[in-house]
Design an enzyme around this catalytic site. Sequence first.
Site, short mmCIF file in Angstrom:
data_model
loop_
_atom_site.label_atom_id
_atom_site.label_comp_id
_atom_site.label_asym_id
_atom_site.label_seq_id
_atom_site.Cartn_x
_atom_site.Cartn_y
_atom_site.Cartn_z
N GLY A 230 -8.35 -0.63 -8.65
CA GLY A 230 -7.20 -0.88 -9.50
C GLY A 230 -5.90 -0.53 -8.83
O GLY A 230 -5.86 -0.10 -7.66
N SER A 233 -5.01 2.92 -6.80
CA SER A 233 -6.30 3.63 -6.76
C SER A 233 -6.55 4.28 -5.42
O SER A 233 -7.43 5.14 -5.29
CB SER A 233 -7.44 2.66 -7.08
OG SER A 233 -7.49 1.63 -6.11
N LYS A 235 -6.96 2.16 -2.63
CA LYS A 235 -7.79 1.19 -1.89
C LYS A 235 -7.18 0.83 -0.54
O LYS A 235 -7.90 0.67 0.45
CB LYS A 235 -8.02 -0.07 -2.73
CG LYS A 235 -6.78 -0.78 -3.21
CD LYS A 235 -7.13 -1.90 -4.17
CE LYS A 235 -5.88 -2.65 -4.64
NZ LYS A 235 -4.95 -1.78 -5.41
N SER A 236 -5.85 0.72 -0.46
CA SER A 236 -5.23 0.39 0.83
C SER A 236 -5.38 1.53 1.82
O SER A 236 -5.63 1.32 3.02
CB SER A 236 -3.74 0.05 0.64
OG SER A 236 -3.59 -1.17 -0.05
N HIS A 271 3.60 1.49 3.46
CA HIS A 271 2.43 0.99 4.21
C HIS A 271 2.69 1.08 5.71
O HIS A 271 1.81 1.48 6.48
CB HIS A 271 2.13 -0.44 3.80
CG HIS A 271 1.36 -0.56 2.52
ND1 HIS A 271 0.10 -1.08 2.45
CD2 HIS A 271 1.67 -0.19 1.26
CE1 HIS A 271 -0.33 -1.05 1.21
NE2 HIS A 271 0.61 -0.52 0.46
N ARG A 274 2.36 4.58 7.18
CA ARG A 274 0.98 5.08 7.28
C ARG A 274 0.24 4.51 8.48
O ARG A 274 -0.68 5.14 9.01
CB ARG A 274 0.19 4.73 6.02
CG ARG A 274 0.50 5.55 4.80
CD ARG A 274 -0.66 5.46 3.82
NE ARG A 274 -1.09 4.10 3.55
CZ ARG A 274 -0.77 3.40 2.46
NH1 ARG A 274 0.02 3.94 1.56
NH2 ARG A 274 -1.23 2.19 2.28
N GLU A 283 2.64 -11.45 8.98
CA GLU A 283 2.89 -11.78 7.59
C GLU A 283 2.52 -13.24 7.37
O GLU A 283 3.28 -14.14 7.72
CB GLU A 283 4.35 -11.51 7.22
CG GLU A 283 4.74 -10.05 7.30
CD GLU A 283 6.18 -9.79 6.89
OE1 GLU A 283 6.92 -10.79 6.71
OE2 GLU A 283 6.56 -8.63 6.75
N ASP A 301 -4.48 -7.34 3.71
CA ASP A 301 -4.01 -6.67 2.51
C ASP A 301 -2.92 -7.55 1.87
O ASP A 301 -1.77 -7.56 2.32
CB ASP A 301 -3.44 -5.30 2.87
CG ASP A 301 -3.29 -4.39 1.67
OD1 ASP A 301 -3.50 -4.85 0.54
OD2 ASP A 301 -2.94 -3.21 1.88
#
Length: 400
Positions: A230, A233, A235-236, A271, A274, A283, A301
């Site tokens: 979700g 959450s 997930k990435s 993002h 990280r 992209e 992603d």
Amino acid sequence: MELTLLGTGAPLGLPRPDCSCAVCALSRGPRVRAATALLVDGALLLDLTPGAALAAARSGHSLVGVRQVLLTHPHDGPAVEVPAGLPTAGRVPDGRELTLISGHRVRAVPMDSPGTGYEVTSAEGETLLYLPPGGSPAGLPDDHRRPYDMVVADVTGRPDALARLRATGAVGPATDVVAVHLDHDAPTGAELDRRLAAAGARAVPDGTTLYVGEYHEVPDVPRRTLVTGGARSGKSVEAERRLETFPDVLYVATGGSRDGDPEWAERVGLHRERRPGSWRTAETCDLVPLLDGDGPALLVDCLSLWLTDAMDRVGAWDDERWADGGQAALRERTAELVAAVRATGRTVVAVTNEVGSGVVPATAAGRRFRDELGRLNAAFADECEEVLLVVAGQALVLRG
């Protein structure tokens, strides 16, 4: 070359003294880890830690035959009592090589942080690389002569060190990578094993004896992984973590850029911060050519934004266009993507969203997106060796 891990934990051990975090609370019994120390063929001790003699005795060994004690990092804890008969501990200057009476050759490997790594070669030619906590090699050649038989390192604290070793050829497909210096910043138990396996590494309990150069089945890194969950959450983060030990990764951002949207710009910025600096970014929503081609690992992603773009292209938001060929055109696009995932030879980690477990969308277009994303997720997952569901930052293995 026989290697006994007298300890496998961080310098303060695990659990840490007087720490009440969840990982420390769970680190009981076989999950307790003393500060990392290695005994090589009973002759070489790498890092002298409190209780080393007792730890050796518990594992069926003795420190009586130790001829050299080498340190990799300063000891910041309480004073260590040197067992009687042990030679004085010291560190070797970077690049210096020692030849021990036992026949081992030891070379000091420079680090990118305070500390010293040691490359140990046995008389029979087996090679071991041991790195200090928080350390990554700074002095390996760009084209390593051959992979090490075993690497013992801070995999959870410095995953980029493993990526660097792989990039130079120092770690190959058959290298046994053992994680040490384990601290409470990493999970424990089965979750630690799963995370390390994704990096092609493993952890062992204190007192384990390993044989450098002996065949050991290296954990298989799943070639195709789908990470779902979700909003917010984690997930990435989980997807990025699965590729952080890879030397070269192409991050495929399907959302692109959005002029005049500060919230989106902030998310994109987080993002980027990280991700390792060695990763490249593309992209695009044109995933099929990337999957069909050769190249480094892909992190996609995310599939939700890919589907949004695909629905835009076929006019799927409009009821009339959806009924008049839009549905068939979208299914054709998704089938093409799924077929490319099935045939790809690249390592792929893809992120998607779970949107069917909440409030039913109020509009027909919203319900259409929910349904099509559910179908896409199911078809994509069918082609993946591993599928993860991330809930509250915890990854649950659905497959693999």
